[in-house]
Structures are given as C-alpha cells and as structure tokens.
Design a protein around this motif. Structure first.
Motif, PDB file in Angstrom:
ATOM      1  N   GLY A   1       0.799  -1.185  -0.153  1.00  8.43           N
ATOM      2  CA  GLY A   1      -0.030   0.011  -0.004  1.00  8.43           C
ATOM      3  C   GLY A   1       0.696   1.127   0.063  1.00  8.43           C
ATOM      4  N   ILE A   2       2.001   1.074  -0.293  1.00  9.58           N
ATOM      5  CA  ILE A   2       3.026   2.548  -0.213  1.00  9.58           C
ATOM      6  C   ILE A   2       2.828   3.209  -1.571  1.00  9.58           C
ATOM      7  CG2 ILE A   2       5.416   3.147  -0.042  1.00  9.58           C
ATOM      8  CD1 ILE A   2       5.941   1.288   2.327  1.00  9.58           C
ATOM      9  N   PRO A   3       2.409   4.284  -1.737  1.00  9.25           N
ATOM     10  CA  PRO A   3       2.064   4.810  -2.959  1.00  9.25           C
ATOM     11  C   PRO A   3       3.255   5.335  -3.672  1.00  9.25           C
ATOM     12  CG  PRO A   3       1.512   6.202  -1.322  1.00  9.25           C
ATOM     13  CD  PRO A   3       1.931   5.072  -0.759  1.00  9.25           C
ATOM     14  N   GLY A   4       4.543   4.863  -3.686  1.00  9.91           N
ATOM     15  CA  GLY A   4       5.694   5.766  -4.506  1.00  9.91           C
ATOM     16  C   GLY A   4       5.973   4.628  -5.317  1.00  9.91           C
ATOM     17  N   SER A   5       7.190   4.994  -5.931  1.00 16.35           N
ATOM     18  CA  SER A   5       7.902   4.348  -7.309  1.00 16.35           C
ATOM     19  C   SER A   5       9.046   3.800  -6.210  1.00 16.35           C
ATOM     20  CB  SER A   5       8.501   5.418  -8.111  1.00 16.35           C
ATOM     21  OG  SER A   5       9.679   6.167  -7.486  1.00 16.35           O
ATOM     22  N   ILE A   6       9.700   2.738  -7.224  1.00 18.32           N
ATOM     23  CA  ILE A   6      11.001   1.885  -6.737  1.00 18.32           C
ATOM     24  C   ILE A   6      11.948   2.723  -6.256  1.00 18.32           C
ATOM     25  CG2 ILE A   6      12.560   0.108  -7.481  1.00 18.32           C
ATOM     26  CD1 ILE A   6       9.952  -1.106  -6.195  1.00 18.32           C
ATOM     27  N   GLY A   7      12.122   3.839  -7.202  1.00 21.29           N
ATOM     28  CA  GLY A   7      13.296   4.760  -7.174  1.00 21.29           C
ATOM     29  C   GLY A   7      13.205   5.495  -5.592  1.00 21.29           C
ATOM     30  N   GLY A   8      11.963   5.910  -5.391  1.00 22.89           N
ATOM     31  CA  GLY A   8      11.535   6.640  -3.947  1.00 22.89           C
ATOM     32  C   GLY A   8      11.809   5.704  -3.007  1.00 22.89           C
ATOM     33  N   ALA A   9      11.580   4.208  -3.119  1.00 29.11           N
ATOM     34  CA  ALA A   9      11.254   3.342  -1.798  1.00 29.11           C
ATOM     35  C   ALA A   9      12.914   3.005  -1.639  1.00 29.11           C
ATOM     36  CB  ALA A   9      10.707   2.080  -2.337  1.00 29.11           C
ATOM     37  N   VAL A  10      13.817   3.177  -2.634  1.00 35.01           N
ATOM     38  CA  VAL A  10      15.284   2.936  -2.438  1.00 35.01           C
ATOM     39  C   VAL A  10      15.846   4.084  -1.706  1.00 35.01           C
ATOM     40  CG1 VAL A  10      17.429   2.628  -3.255  1.00 35.01           C
ATOM     41  CG2 VAL A  10      15.386   1.050  -4.302  1.00 35.01           C
ATOM     42  N   TYR A  11      15.562   5.286  -2.393  1.00 30.11           N
ATOM     43  CA  TYR A  11      16.061   6.486  -1.773  1.00 30.11           C
ATOM     44  C   TYR A  11      15.643   6.736  -0.533  1.00 30.11           C
ATOM     45  CZ  TYR A  11      17.188  11.441  -1.950  1.00 30.11           C
ATOM     46  OH  TYR A  11      17.396  13.015  -2.003  1.00 30.11           O
ATOM     47  N   MET A  12      14.186   6.446  -0.155  1.00 30.17           N
ATOM     48  CA  MET A  12      14.012   6.889   1.276  1.00 30.17           C
ATOM     49  C   MET A  12      14.314   5.465   2.092  1.00 30.17           C
ATOM     50  SD  MET A  12      12.927   9.919   1.180  1.00 30.17           S
ATOM     51  CE  MET A  12      12.031   9.917   2.885  1.00 30.17           C
ATOM     52  N   ASN A  13      14.393   4.398   1.588  1.00 35.99           N
ATOM     53  CA  ASN A  13      14.565   3.065   2.419  1.00 35.99           C
ATOM     54  C   ASN A  13      13.209   3.056   3.022  1.00 35.99           C
ATOM     55  OD1 ASN A  13      14.824   0.816   3.337  1.00 35.99           O
ATOM     56  ND2 ASN A  13      15.849   1.362   5.259  1.00 35.99           N
ATOM     57  N   ALA A  14      11.955   3.140   1.870  1.00 39.14           N
ATOM     58  CA  ALA A  14      10.647   2.783   2.497  1.00 39.14           C
ATOM     59  C   ALA A  14      10.339   1.445   2.987  1.00 39.14           C
ATOM     60  CB  ALA A  14       9.668   3.152   1.354  1.00 39.14           C
ATOM     61  N   GLY A  15       9.190   1.667   4.129  1.00 42.61           N
ATOM     62  CA  GLY A  15       8.896   0.365   4.955  1.00 42.61           C
ATOM     63  C   GLY A  15       7.732   0.670   5.608  1.00 42.61           C
ATOM     64  N   ALA A  16       7.029  -0.757   6.161  1.00 41.01           N
ATOM     65  CA  ALA A  16       5.891  -0.476   6.918  1.00 41.01           C
ATOM     66  C   ALA A  16       5.722  -1.984   7.329  1.00 41.01           C
ATOM     67  CB  ALA A  16       4.748  -0.234   6.016  1.00 41.01           C
ATOM     68  N   TYR A  17       4.972  -2.044   8.474  1.00 36.56           N
ATOM     69  CA  TYR A  17       4.676  -3.407   8.915  1.00 36.56           C
ATOM     70  C   TYR A  17       5.803  -4.363   9.174  1.00 36.56           C
ATOM     71  CZ  TYR A  17       0.229  -1.388   7.978  1.00 36.56           C
ATOM     72  OH  TYR A  17      -1.008  -0.526   7.719  1.00 36.56           O
ATOM     73  N   ASN A  18       6.868  -3.889   9.785  1.00 37.02           N
ATOM     74  CA  ASN A  18       8.060  -4.699   9.896  1.00 37.02           C
ATOM     75  C   ASN A  18       8.669  -5.062   8.781  1.00 37.02           C
ATOM     76  OD1 ASN A  18       7.945  -4.611  12.846  1.00 37.02           O
ATOM     77  ND2 ASN A  18       6.261  -6.009  12.986  1.00 37.02           N
ATOM     78  N   GLY A  19       8.469  -4.359   7.622  1.00 35.37           N
ATOM     79  CA  GLY A  19       9.434  -4.889   6.529  1.00 35.37           C
ATOM     80  C   GLY A  19      10.140  -3.546   5.949  1.00 35.37           C
ATOM     81  N   GLU A  20      11.152  -3.486   5.147  1.00 35.40           N
ATOM     82  CA  GLU A  20      11.505  -2.231   4.469  1.00 35.40           C
ATOM     83  C   GLU A  20      12.407  -2.697   3.254  1.00 35.40           C
ATOM     84  OE1 GLU A  20      13.957  -0.182   7.628  1.00 35.40           O
ATOM     85  OE2 GLU A  20      15.691  -1.705   7.051  1.00 35.40           O
ATOM     86  N   THR A  21      12.658  -1.786   2.407  1.00 34.48           N
ATOM     87  CA  THR A  21      13.196  -2.028   1.191  1.00 34.48           C
ATOM     88  C   THR A  21      14.588  -2.743   1.389  1.00 34.48           C
ATOM     89  OG1 THR A  21      12.158   0.228   0.734  1.00 34.48           O
ATOM     90  CG2 THR A  21      14.085  -0.712  -0.884  1.00 34.48           C
ATOM     91  N   ASN A  22      15.445  -2.160   2.636  1.00 36.72           N
ATOM     92  CA  ASN A  22      16.714  -2.953   2.478  1.00 36.72           C
ATOM     93  C   ASN A  22      16.479  -4.268   2.978  1.00 36.72           C
ATOM     94  OD1 ASN A  22      19.414  -2.392   3.155  1.00 36.72           O
ATOM     95  ND2 ASN A  22      19.067  -3.073   5.289  1.00 36.72           N
ATOM     96  N   ASP A  23      15.304  -4.890   3.453  1.00 38.59           N
ATOM     97  CA  ASP A  23      15.386  -6.286   3.787  1.00 38.59           C
ATOM     98  C   ASP A  23      15.497  -7.118   2.360  1.00 38.59           C
ATOM     99  OD1 ASP A  23      14.706  -5.532   6.582  1.00 38.59           O
ATOM    100  OD2 ASP A  23      12.543  -5.951   6.006  1.00 38.59           O
ATOM    101  N   ILE A  24      15.264  -6.778   1.398  1.00 39.05           N
ATOM    102  CA  ILE A  24      15.182  -7.378   0.074  1.00 39.05           C
ATOM    103  C   ILE A  24      15.944  -6.878  -0.950  1.00 39.05           C
ATOM    104  CG2 ILE A  24      12.891  -8.535   0.355  1.00 39.05           C
ATOM    105  CD1 ILE A  24      11.738  -6.151  -1.335  1.00 39.05           C
ATOM    106  N   LEU A  25      16.547  -5.750  -0.555  1.00 41.32           N
ATOM    107  CA  LEU A  25      17.677  -5.116  -1.817  1.00 41.32           C
ATOM    108  C   LEU A  25      18.533  -6.018  -2.103  1.00 41.32           C
ATOM    109  CD1 LEU A  25      17.648  -2.361  -3.322  1.00 41.32           C
ATOM    110  CD2 LEU A  25      19.275  -1.767  -1.697  1.00 41.32           C
ATOM    111  N   ALA A  26      19.078  -6.114  -3.535  1.00 43.09           N
ATOM    112  CA  ALA A  26      20.118  -6.667  -3.872  1.00 43.09           C
ATOM    113  C   ALA A  26      21.201  -5.704  -4.375  1.00 43.09           C
ATOM    114  CB  ALA A  26      19.698  -7.948  -4.888  1.00 43.09           C
ATOM    115  N   SER A  27      20.727  -4.717  -5.312  1.00 44.36           N
ATOM    116  CA  SER A  27      21.741  -3.778  -5.812  1.00 44.36           C
ATOM    117  C   SER A  27      20.975  -2.631  -6.430  1.00 44.36           C
ATOM    118  CB  SER A  27      22.414  -4.438  -6.753  1.00 44.36           C
ATOM    119  OG  SER A  27      21.742  -5.028  -7.739  1.00 44.36           O
ATOM    120  N   VAL A  28      21.463  -1.471  -6.514  1.00 44.53           N
ATOM    121  CA  VAL A  28      20.945  -0.394  -7.180  1.00 44.53           C
ATOM    122  C   VAL A  28      21.696   0.416  -8.361  1.00 44.53           C
ATOM    123  CG1 VAL A  28      20.056   2.045  -6.481  1.00 44.53           C
ATOM    124  CG2 VAL A  28      20.345   0.133  -4.761  1.00 44.53           C
TER     125      VAL A  28
END
Ligand SMILES: Cc1cc2nc3c(=O)[nH]c(=O)nc-3n(C[C@H](O)[C@H](O)[C@H](O)COP(=O)(O)OP(=O)(O)OC[C@H]3O[C@@H](n4cnc5c(N)ncnc54)[C@H](O)[C@@H]3O)c2cc1C
Length: 298
Positions: free
Chosen positions: A122-149
């Motif tokens: 339900g996070i209304p951003g883009s993938i670039g924005g999610a990486v830049y902000m390390n978006a996260g919610a409900y005990n999960g965040e971008t960094n948990d699954i990121l491999a490379s940028v």
C-alpha cells in the motif's frame, strides 16, 4: 543561460512551466521550469549530461508521494521518473525500473508466488523513491530485500551499488548524499505460498484504510519516528489533532499525517509542521524531524 529544452530534445516528453500540484500526493506545489518524463534509461542519461554540461539545476522525482513542494515551484529541470517502468524476473529475483510503482511491484511478486514484498502493498511511491527513502511498513523495509541499485551519477556515469554500498538505513540511503539518479533496483525474494502472500497484503491494506486518512491528499507520515517514541502518539497526546492553518490540518484520523483539506498552500503545510514541532518540543522535549522531503522555492 537560457535554454529551450523542447527544442534541444524534440522527441522527449517535456512540459514547460508545468504546475507540480497536478502530480503531488499533497496536491501542493508550484511550477517546474521544465518537467521531463523520461521513457528510457538513455533519455535519463541525455538529460543528466545536458544538465551537467550546462550547469542547470536538476531535481529527480518519483511518484511524488513523499513531497512538499513549495508554492514558488522548482527552477531548472525536474525529471519525473513515473514513465520509466518495467519489471524483469529471473528465478527469485526482480529487477525493476525506477519509475515502476512499489504497489505494482508488490502485486507482481505476489503473482509470481514470491514472498518478501508484501509490506509494500500500500505504499504509493515508485521503486526509485522506495530505495532512496528506504521505505518500509509493518516490520518490512526496502533494505530487507534489496540486492543492488543502478544509478547514473550527476556527471553522467553508470554505476551499480551493492546492497552494502547503498547503505539503506531508517529513511536514509547513500543516494541521499551522492544525489545520483536511481534508474533501477534488484530485489532478492523467496518462493512463498500465494494464498498467504495475498492474505498478508490484504491485511496490511485493510489496516491502512482503517487507520490512515487515505481519502485526503497527504504525503504520508509527516515526521520521522523519533527514537523511543511514535510521532503520531506525541502529536495526539499534545492535543494537536484538527490543528489547522489555511487548508492544511493535522489529521483527525491519524495524528502522524498532515492533510490538505481545502486547497492548502505549501506555506499552510509548513506552518502546521512548525507549530507541531514547537508544541511537542515544549511539552515532551522531543525534536520532530520531517520525513516529507521539502523542496522548491517560496
Ligand atoms: C498515503 C501515504 C502512505 C504512505 N505510507 C508509507 C509507508 O507506510 N512507509 C513509507 O516508508 N512511506 C510511506 N509513504 C511515503 C512515500 O510513499 C514513500 O516515501 C515512497 O517511497 C516515496 O516514493 P516516491 O516515488 O513517491 O518518491 P518522491 O516522493 O517522488 O520522492 C521522495 C524522495 O526520493 C527522491 N527520489 C525519488 N525517485 C528517485 C530516483 N529515481 N532517483 C533519485 N532520487 C529519487 C526524491 O528526490 C525525493 O527526495 C506514504 C505516503 C502516502 C501519501
């Protein structure tokens, strides 16, 4: 230097003096001198090179869901990445172009029976924005699954950061300091049970609908979570829900959100932020730092 970007790049999608409030989730923001929608990585590269060579200001926006753009707008070139979209799928990993919506990526992962992206449903951003902000919610965040940028640096070089080099921390990443343009990111997921993945995504979205003022324009949580506290609770306990300046108000549904209830200006929104910061500091001695990215000129 006076440039005519449309003349310079006749095949690209470029708008002149375009109001940004048409695009932002706050429905606030003055005009961009030049608003460019790149459709390919090559187009991003051409614009980055042009801005660098001509010493023009270059601002990168994703889906504009975490922004407060001031009423005077943004000078120079604004790159809005929302048309640079696509997902490549290889075994359990996804490579996603920066403008792809996080919600669409989460849905795609579900369709492939891959788990790890549910928190982003339900996070209304883009993938670039999610990486830049390390978006996260409900005990999960971008960094948990990121491999490379994959990025283009401000002087026009392609570069790939490993997960470690990208340094995603709470609402932070190395790209906030290097100002690179994120063009794609790869994620490592795992095989999962589609029924459970769907149920988890639906549950997260229901919780959002129940608690968040999704029916009104906002930029999501206004403030970062101060260590040891919840911003929303501090604001609620200070009796600030419903505090209003012009058309901007501390949400009565979720104190962590400032909502645009009636043609708010950036100045209204900023005055609400300042007041909330002052009252919470006075009461609890906690400094609330904006999570929303404030940009542009007055
Ligand atoms: C209703 C609502 C709910 C929300 N819920 C959450 C939540 O649960 N968790 C959460 O973390 N956030 C949440 N947000 C905030 C927001 O959705 C996230 O921060 C999101 O990741 C921002 O992505 P975006 O593409 O919209 O970025 P934008 O808002 O467009 O930009 C945010 C920042 O990222 C930079 N940026 C964006 N794309 C790029 C790129 N390709 N290259 C370089 N820099 C780039 C911009 O310069 C800017 O500084 C919510 C927002 C709303 C409106």
């Amino acid at each position: 230097m006076i440039v005519d970007l449309i003349n310079e790049f006749p095949t690209m999608e470029i708008l002149k003096n375009e109001l940004l409030n048409k695009y932002t989730h706050t429905a606030i923001g003055g005009p961009a001198d030049w608003l460019v929608f790149p459709h390919s990585i090559e187009e991003v590269h051409k614009i980055v090179d042009f801005a660098h060579e001509n010493e023009l200001l270059l601002t990168v926006l994703g889906n504009s869901s975490n922004l407060l753009i001031k009423d005077g707008g943004i000078r120079g070139i604004v790159l809005m990445m929302t048309k640079l979209v696509g997902i490549r799928h290889d075994a359990d990993s996804l490579t996603v172009l920066a403008g792809t919506l996080t919600i669409d990526t989460s849905e795609y992962a579900y369709q492939q029976g891959l788990t790890g992206f549910e928190w982003a449903a339900g996070i209304p951003g883009s993938i670039g924005g999610a990486v830049y902000m390390n978006a996260g919610a409900y005990n999960g965040e971008t960094n948990d699954i990121l491999a490379s940028v994959d990025v283009i640096t401000r002087n026009g070089k392609y570069k790939t950061y490993t997960k470690e080099e990208a340094k995603l921390n709470y609402r932070d990443s190395v790209m906030q300091h290097t100002h690179d343009v994120i063009i794609a990111a790869s994620f490592q997921l795992q095989k999962g049970d589609k029924t459970i993945i769907r149920a988890t995504m639906d549950d997260f979205n229901q919780r959002r609908r129940d608690k968040q003022p999704l029916e009104l324009p906002s930029a999501g949580s206004t403030f970062k979570r101060p260590t040891g506290y919840y911003a929303g609770k501090l604001i609620m306990d200070a009796g600030l829900q419903g505090y209003r300046v012009g058309g901007a108000e501390v949400s009565k549904k979720h104190a962590g959100f400032v909502v645009n209830i009636d043609h708010a200006t950036a100045s209204d929104f900023l005055q609400v932020i300042k007041h909330v910061q002052a009252v919470v500091y006075e009461k609890d001695k906690v400094k609330l730092e904006p999570e929303v990215r404030i940009m542009g000129s007055d």
